[in-house]
Enzyme design. Structure first.
Site, PDB file in Angstrom:
ATOM      1  N   GLU A 283       3.684  -8.932   8.728  1.00 30.19           N
ATOM      2  CA  GLU A 283       3.030  -9.057   7.427  1.00 30.19           C
ATOM      3  C   GLU A 283       1.816  -9.959   7.544  1.00 30.19           C
ATOM      4  O   GLU A 283       1.899 -11.042   8.137  1.00 30.19           O
ATOM      5  CB  GLU A 283       4.015  -9.632   6.398  1.00 30.19           C
ATOM      6  CG  GLU A 283       3.444  -9.695   4.994  1.00 30.19           C
ATOM      7  CD  GLU A 283       4.427 -10.324   3.995  1.00 30.19           C
ATOM      8  OE1 GLU A 283       4.815 -11.485   4.195  1.00 30.19           O
ATOM      9  OE2 GLU A 283       4.798  -9.639   3.025  1.00 30.19           O
TER      10      GLU A 283
ATOM     11  N   TYR B  45      -3.827  -7.424   1.385  1.00 35.87           N
ATOM     12  CA  TYR B  45      -2.434  -7.479   1.872  1.00 35.87           C
ATOM     13  C   TYR B  45      -2.177  -6.324   2.831  1.00 35.87           C
ATOM     14  O   TYR B  45      -2.611  -5.191   2.600  1.00 35.87           O
ATOM     15  CB  TYR B  45      -1.467  -7.370   0.683  1.00 35.87           C
ATOM     16  CG  TYR B  45      -0.012  -7.347   1.100  1.00 35.87           C
ATOM     17  CD1 TYR B  45       0.721  -8.525   1.198  1.00 35.87           C
ATOM     18  CD2 TYR B  45       0.620  -6.139   1.421  1.00 35.87           C
ATOM     19  CE1 TYR B  45       2.050  -8.509   1.602  1.00 35.87           C
ATOM     20  CE2 TYR B  45       1.951  -6.121   1.831  1.00 35.87           C
ATOM     21  CZ  TYR B  45       2.651  -7.305   1.921  1.00 35.87           C
ATOM     22  OH  TYR B  45       3.963  -7.293   2.328  1.00 35.87           O
TER      23      TYR B  45
END
Ligand code: GDP
Ligand code: MN
Length: 429
Positions: free
Chosen positions: A229, A141
């Site tokens: 993101e 992530y």
């Protein structure tokens, strides 16, 4: 404002961030060409402004809310799959025929993607992203956003990627790394490399990952983004890194520096009433879940109004700030937007005239009630410039309206009106 994954990946690519080869398709012809170019093994992804697509489901328009409830109640049983029977928003396929079998239902006008993030209405699917498959060794992530508390960009990264970062943060907070960035220094690749090694990437991937992070930071700065993101970026079985998902939020306050972000905008993913309000030049309108439609002037007053409604047990249907109005037609436009929302059971108008003149607002309200044939109970609270004249206008008009001078009293009237509207069908039915 949000943009699609395929657009985020165009930005990634132009900034040197590695992404799988591919592109967006809306027609079978385009889909076929993409599979021929990047296949035969491809991944096909529904393009909507919402996440959780992989575990979401593709369903017909009339089944969205049932599926939404099922997904929340019993995820094990209903969650979408990347291959197999339960069709999710991210699918693997091999060859043109299989790819088209996955592609067609996405482009059906009646199809919607439902995920835990879309809400019960699901989201219409704007396009399909068709890409070369990546062979994944591990998912990570990475994100950049503005940390309001520190007034700086904040990078968040984790070796526990591909899943909800909020969940990782709850169950294993130590697995979530936070790196504040001094906006003057920026985020050069040597800092990226040190983050890469903290994430435990193998030595072959440290240099490319460091560069990827630095380039993602450039996307964030160049686009005036509020969010970049990548969940996940992956370590491939060849030992390098690729961004296989991408979410970019753009800062509306900076849109004037980017031609209004027009080329990135997809109105089909936005709330139609919010677009209507924008076109009518209403300062700001945000749709909410309740049943009391609010017209106020000023964002601070809007928030105080919603707090006061909540305090009295009510739920606002929207946040509508008409700003400083001294024109009747703006008041009428605002009420037209409110009245067209089927969720609105009661209308609450709360105006504090400073530069705005309350008597003109009152005239607008009276005209709107007649012109729009407003049926919902109407509660009006006026204060400030020319308030006596404003109250007289309302009183003399003969329209059905409840008024109060204090915000608390007015909110109570609105909450009661909404509640009795809800009870009525039961008691008379
Ligand atoms: P999201 O569900 O909306 O976040 O969509 P993602 O693009 O993140 O995809 C969801 C998941 O699908 C990823 O976490 C991966 O596990 C899987 N996935 C996506 N692309 C590929 C691929 O090319 N190959 C494989 N094997 N899995 C993929
Ligand atoms: Mn993802």
């Amino acid at each position: 404002m949000n943009i699609h994954e395929y657009q985020a990946k165009q930005l990634f690519k132009s900034h040197g961030v590695p992404v799988p080869g591919g592109g967006a398709a809306t027609t079978e012809r385009e889909a076929r060409a993409l599979v021929n170019e990047h296949g035969p093994d491809v991944v096909i992804k529904a393009q909507v402004h919402a996440g959780g697509r992989g575990k979401g489901r593709i369903v017909k328009r009339d089944r969205t809310s049932r599926m939404y409830n099922d997904l929340r109640r019993d995820p094990e049983r209903y969650e979408g799959q990347i291959s197999g029977r339960r069709r999710g928003g991210v699918r693997l396929a091999s060859g043109v025929e299989e790819a088209l079998k996955e592609f067609r239902p996405l482009m059906d006008k009646d199809s919607r993607l439902v995920s835990v993030q879309t809400g019960p209405d699901g989201a219409p699917i704007s396009a399909a992203l068709i890409e070369q498959q990546t062979s994944i060794a591990k998912e990570f992530y990475f994100s950049i956003q503005v940390d309001g508390a520190n007034g700086q960009p904040l990078i968040v990264a984790s070796a526990e990627g591909g899943q909800s970062i909020e969940e990782v943060n709850r169950t294993n907070p130590r697995a979530v790394l936070r790196v504040p960035v001094d906006p003057v220094e920026g985020f050069p690749s040597f800092r990226g490399r040190s983050l890469a090694s903290r994430l435990g990437l193998p030595s072959s991937a440290i240099r490319p990952a460091g560069e990827m992070f630095a380039n993602l930071y450039r996307v964030f700065i160049d686009m005036d983004a509020s969010l970049v993101e990548v969940n996940p970026f992956v370590l491939t079985s060849e030992g390098t890194v690729v961004a296989i998902d991408g979410k970019v939020g753009l800062d509306d306050n900076a849109s004037y520096r980017h031609g209004g972000y027009e080329e990135w905008r997809d109105r089909s993913q936005e709330n139609p009433t919010e677009i209507e309000a924008e076109e009518a030049n209403i300062g700001s309108y945000i749709k909410l879940d309740g049943d009391i439609g609010c017209v106020v002037n000023g964002a601070g007053l809007a928030m105080a109004t919603m707090d006061t409604l909540k305090l009295h047990g009510g739920e606002p249907a929207n946040f509508l700030d008409i700003g400083t109005v001294n024109r009747k037609d703006r008041v009428i436009e605002a009420l037209r937007i409110i009245v067209n929302d089927p969720d609105v059971k009661t209308i609450f108008i709360n105006i504090f005239g400073g530069l705005a003149r309350v008597d003109i607002v009152a005239e607008g309200v009276v005209d709107a009630v007649k012109e729009l044939n407003i049926q919902q109970p109407l509660v009006v609270r006026l204060n400030g410039s020319n308030v006596e004249e404003g109250r007289r206008v309302l009183h003399d008009s003969g329209i059905a309206v409840q008024t109060a001078d204090e915000l608390g009293d007015a909110a109570e009237l609105a909450v009661n009106a909404a509640a009795s509207g809800k009870r009525r069908p039961r008691s008379t039915g």
